[in-house]
Design a protein around this motif. Sequence first.
Motif, PDB file in Angstrom:
ATOM      1  N   LEU A  75      24.591  38.036  51.229  1.00 16.61           N
ATOM      2  CA  LEU A  75      24.041  39.372  50.992  1.00 16.61           C
ATOM      3  C   LEU A  75      25.169  40.369  50.837  1.00 16.61           C
ATOM      4  CD1 LEU A  75      21.574  41.358  51.034  1.00 16.61           C
ATOM      5  CD2 LEU A  75      21.919  41.497  53.514  1.00 16.61           C
ATOM      6  N   SER A  76      25.074  41.235  49.819  1.00 20.96           N
ATOM      7  CA  SER A  76      26.079  42.270  49.612  1.00 20.96           C
ATOM      8  C   SER A  76      25.409  43.522  49.053  1.00 20.96           C
ATOM      9  CB  SER A  76      27.181  41.790  48.664  1.00 20.96           C
ATOM     10  OG  SER A  76      26.653  41.500  47.387  1.00 20.96           O
ATOM     11  N   VAL A  77      26.152  44.617  49.044  1.00 23.97           N
ATOM     12  CA  VAL A  77      25.658  45.866  48.467  1.00 23.97           C
ATOM     13  C   VAL A  77      25.643  45.731  46.952  1.00 23.97           C
ATOM     14  CG1 VAL A  77      26.130  48.330  48.178  1.00 23.97           C
ATOM     15  CG2 VAL A  77      26.495  47.235  50.399  1.00 23.97           C
ATOM     16  N   LEU A  78      24.624  46.268  46.318  1.00 25.42           N
ATOM     17  CA  LEU A  78      24.498  46.196  44.862  1.00 25.42           C
ATOM     18  C   LEU A  78      25.312  47.317  44.221  1.00 25.42           C
ATOM     19  CD1 LEU A  78      23.158  45.023  42.316  1.00 25.42           C
ATOM     20  CD2 LEU A  78      21.215  46.545  42.738  1.00 25.42           C
ATOM     21  N   HIS A  79      26.265  46.943  43.371  1.00 23.99           N
ATOM     22  CA  HIS A  79      27.030  47.940  42.625  1.00 23.99           C
ATOM     23  C   HIS A  79      26.160  48.508  41.505  1.00 23.99           C
ATOM     24  CE1 HIS A  79      30.879  47.226  44.561  1.00 23.99           C
ATOM     25  NE2 HIS A  79      30.604  45.936  44.518  1.00 23.99           N
ATOM     26  N   ASP A 137       5.905  54.026  33.055  1.00 23.84           N
ATOM     27  CA  ASP A 137       5.353  55.362  33.283  1.00 23.84           C
ATOM     28  C   ASP A 137       4.694  55.445  34.657  1.00 23.84           C
ATOM     29  OD1 ASP A 137       6.203  56.141  30.813  1.00 23.84           O
ATOM     30  OD2 ASP A 137       4.247  55.910  29.825  1.00 23.84           O
ATOM     31  N   GLY A 138       5.040  56.497  35.413  1.00 26.36           N
ATOM     32  CA  GLY A 138       4.433  56.722  36.719  1.00 26.36           C
ATOM     33  C   GLY A 138       5.187  56.083  37.870  1.00 26.36           C
ATOM     34  N   LEU A 139       6.151  55.209  37.559  1.00 23.97           N
ATOM     35  CA  LEU A 139       6.912  54.542  38.617  1.00 23.97           C
ATOM     36  C   LEU A 139       8.376  54.976  38.570  1.00 23.97           C
ATOM     37  CD1 LEU A 139       5.578  50.849  38.503  1.00 23.97           C
ATOM     38  CD2 LEU A 139       4.839  52.732  39.994  1.00 23.97           C
ATOM     39  N   ILE A 140       8.937  55.214  39.751  1.00 16.14           N
ATOM     40  CA  ILE A 140      10.360  55.510  39.880  1.00 16.14           C
ATOM     41  C   ILE A 140      11.030  54.284  40.498  1.00 16.14           C
ATOM     42  CG2 ILE A 140      12.092  56.904  41.055  1.00 16.14           C
ATOM     43  CD1 ILE A 140      10.747  58.385  38.841  1.00 16.14           C
ATOM     44  N   PHE A 141      12.010  53.716  39.795  1.00 17.10           N
ATOM     45  CA  PHE A 141      12.737  52.547  40.290  1.00 17.10           C
ATOM     46  C   PHE A 141      14.063  53.012  40.880  1.00 17.10           C
ATOM     47  CE2 PHE A 141       9.960  51.155  36.898  1.00 17.10           C
ATOM     48  CZ  PHE A 141       9.336  50.056  37.449  1.00 17.10           C
ATOM     49  N   ASP A 142      14.372  52.539  42.089  1.00 17.81           N
ATOM     50  CA  ASP A 142      15.554  53.007  42.800  1.00 17.81           C
ATOM     51  C   ASP A 142      16.392  51.815  43.279  1.00 17.81           C
ATOM     52  OD1 ASP A 142      17.455  54.376  44.192  1.00 17.81           O
ATOM     53  OD2 ASP A 142      16.122  55.091  45.775  1.00 17.81           O
ATOM     54  N   PHE A 143      17.629  51.728  42.755  1.00 13.69           N
ATOM     55  CA  PHE A 143      18.567  50.695  43.202  1.00 13.69           C
ATOM     56  C   PHE A 143      19.794  51.326  43.852  1.00 13.69           C
ATOM     57  CE2 PHE A 143      16.071  48.555  39.969  1.00 13.69           C
ATOM     58  CZ  PHE A 143      15.914  47.269  40.487  1.00 13.69           C
ATOM     59  N   SER A 144      19.723  52.633  44.175  1.00 12.51           N
ATOM     60  CA  SER A 144      20.884  53.333  44.721  1.00 12.51           C
ATOM     61  C   SER A 144      21.314  52.765  46.072  1.00 12.51           C
ATOM     62  CB  SER A 144      20.592  54.833  44.853  1.00 12.51           C
ATOM     63  OG  SER A 144      19.504  55.056  45.747  1.00 12.51           O
ATOM     64  N   LYS A 145      20.383  52.205  46.826  1.00 13.84           N
ATOM     65  CA  LYS A 145      20.709  51.542  48.092  1.00 13.84           C
ATOM     66  C   LYS A 145      20.325  50.069  48.001  1.00 13.84           C
ATOM     67  CE  LYS A 145      20.079  55.758  50.806  1.00 13.84           C
ATOM     68  NZ  LYS A 145      19.355  56.411  51.929  1.00 13.84           N
ATOM     69  N   GLY A 146      20.453  49.525  46.798  1.00 11.19           N
ATOM     70  CA  GLY A 146      20.005  48.166  46.548  1.00 11.19           C
ATOM     71  C   GLY A 146      20.878  47.098  47.179  1.00 11.19           C
ATOM     72  N   GLN A 147      20.367  45.881  47.116  1.00 18.18           N
ATOM     73  CA  GLN A 147      21.056  44.720  47.656  1.00 18.18           C
ATOM     74  C   GLN A 147      21.224  43.671  46.551  1.00 18.18           C
ATOM     75  OE1 GLN A 147      18.200  43.595  50.605  1.00 18.18           O
ATOM     76  NE2 GLN A 147      18.985  45.002  52.154  1.00 18.18           N
ATOM     77  N   GLN A 148      22.246  42.838  46.700  1.00 24.30           N
ATOM     78  CA  GLN A 148      22.413  41.680  45.837  1.00 24.30           C
ATOM     79  C   GLN A 148      22.547  40.462  46.730  1.00 24.30           C
ATOM     80  OE1 GLN A 148      25.547  41.863  42.945  1.00 24.30           O
ATOM     81  NE2 GLN A 148      24.794  40.076  41.858  1.00 24.30           N
ATOM     82  N   VAL A 149      21.746  39.442  46.455  1.00 22.06           N
ATOM     83  CA  VAL A 149      21.790  38.208  47.224  1.00 22.06           C
ATOM     84  C   VAL A 149      22.241  37.111  46.266  1.00 22.06           C
ATOM     85  CG1 VAL A 149      20.563  36.735  48.846  1.00 22.06           C
ATOM     86  CG2 VAL A 149      19.839  39.106  48.547  1.00 22.06           C
ATOM     87  N   GLN A 150      23.435  36.562  46.525  1.00 20.08           N
ATOM     88  CA  GLN A 150      24.085  35.676  45.564  1.00 20.08           C
ATOM     89  C   GLN A 150      24.054  34.228  46.015  1.00 20.08           C
ATOM     90  OE1 GLN A 150      25.831  36.922  42.620  1.00 20.08           O
ATOM     91  NE2 GLN A 150      25.587  34.756  42.104  1.00 20.08           N
ATOM     92  N   GLY A 151      23.563  33.345  45.117  1.00 18.46           N
ATOM     93  CA  GLY A 151      23.615  31.918  45.365  1.00 18.46           C
ATOM     94  C   GLY A 151      24.559  31.250  44.394  1.00 18.46           C
ATOM     95  N   HIS A 152      24.215  30.040  43.944  1.00 10.45           N
ATOM     96  CA  HIS A 152      25.054  29.324  42.981  1.00 10.45           C
ATOM     97  C   HIS A 152      24.528  29.526  41.563  1.00 10.45           C
ATOM     98  CE1 HIS A 152      27.800  26.264  41.498  1.00 10.45           C
ATOM     99  NE2 HIS A 152      26.797  25.778  40.801  1.00 10.45           N
ATOM    100  N   HIS A 153      23.286  29.074  41.318  1.00 10.49           N
ATOM    101  CA  HIS A 153      22.682  29.227  39.992  1.00 10.49           C
ATOM    102  C   HIS A 153      21.963  30.562  39.835  1.00 10.49           C
ATOM    103  CE1 HIS A 153      23.643  25.156  38.910  1.00 10.49           C
ATOM    104  NE2 HIS A 153      22.938  24.649  39.891  1.00 10.49           N
ATOM    105  N   PHE A 154      21.558  31.181  40.969  1.00 15.61           N
ATOM    106  CA  PHE A 154      20.743  32.387  40.922  1.00 15.61           C
ATOM    107  C   PHE A 154      21.406  33.545  41.665  1.00 15.61           C
ATOM    108  CE2 PHE A 154      17.254  29.047  41.215  1.00 15.61           C
ATOM    109  CZ  PHE A 154      17.120  28.929  39.836  1.00 15.61           C
ATOM    110  N   SER A 155      21.089  34.754  41.210  1.00 16.19           N
ATOM    111  CA  SER A 155      21.458  35.983  41.892  1.00 16.19           C
ATOM    112  C   SER A 155      20.227  36.877  41.907  1.00 16.19           C
ATOM    113  CB  SER A 155      22.610  36.684  41.162  1.00 16.19           C
ATOM    114  OG  SER A 155      22.880  37.944  41.747  1.00 16.19           O
ATOM    115  N   VAL A 156      19.936  37.489  43.041  1.00 12.78           N
ATOM    116  CA  VAL A 156      18.733  38.314  43.166  1.00 12.78           C
ATOM    117  C   VAL A 156      19.114  39.758  43.467  1.00 12.78           C
ATOM    118  CG1 VAL A 156      16.501  38.612  44.311  1.00 12.78           C
ATOM    119  CG2 VAL A 156      17.478  36.312  44.059  1.00 12.78           C
ATOM    120  N   LEU A 157      18.592  40.686  42.655  1.00 14.71           N
ATOM    121  CA  LEU A 157      18.786  42.116  42.873  1.00 14.71           C
ATOM    122  C   LEU A 157      17.550  42.666  43.571  1.00 14.71           C
ATOM    123  CD1 LEU A 157      20.146  43.114  39.336  1.00 14.71           C
ATOM    124  CD2 LEU A 157      21.369  42.043  41.238  1.00 14.71           C
TER     125      LEU A 157
END
Length: 255
Positions: free
Chosen positions: A156-160, A170-190
């Motif tokens: 687990l790390s902070v998302l740059h 429309d109607g939704l606000i997406f926020d990654f300013s305090k997001g996370q990144q979870v890193q594996g081998h084949h996959f990475s999850v934001l």
Amino acid sequence: MNKALVVAVCLYCSLTLAAAPVKLQVLPGQQQPVTLSRLHLNRIVTPFSAPQIRTIDQADIRIEGSVIYLSSQQEEPFVVYITPHDNEAHALSLLVTPLDVPPKEIQLSLSKQWQQKINHNKAVAKRFEEASDYQQAITEVLSKLVKGQIPEGYELSVLHQSDVQHCQQDGLIFDFSKGQQVQGHHFSVLVGTARNTTEKPLRFHEKNCQGSHTAAVAMWPNNTLHPGQRRELFILLNTPDYEAAPTVRPSLLTY
């Protein structure tokens, strides 16, 4: 010996020493102070095959293979983070002091313990992902994350902000300013959030967060958000094969 000759020899020696590469072994969690030339191009040799660099300084940066070329006219010290392309959890931290000195070459290496940890975690994540078929592996990774767990071997790390996935509905606000990144081998999850800014319920559509490496998008516990409600959003990416990717785009006019 002639005095002028002594001075010339000493000057040659000092220049030779200044041009010699500086070898540094970097430890996790420690910031390594370095001095670089303020007026010339510096060369930083990293232990990563395709490094990424993060800094707030307005530096001129070019990456060639495992080497970073950096120049900056800034006079104040600044921080540089260097990470491997496939794992934001591991960062080499340099505190750069620019000086009016000849160009420098810095050769960075990882401590033995750090390298062993990286290799071990990658191997564990790879086994976890390949223990089932592709779709089942995606389901298991997301299932653990929505429960607040970290899949085996993942980090687990902070998302740059430069890695933020662009979502729009429309109607939704997406926020990654305090997001996370979870890193594996084949996959990475934001991991980020979505909030309903309207006065009526909205259903989130996964297709509104698609990208070139997106393998799956999920919202927990479901895709419906009531007015003002906020939910966590998980975007699973296939880790691209950076080493196999071409570094130069051939012009169509050459054919």
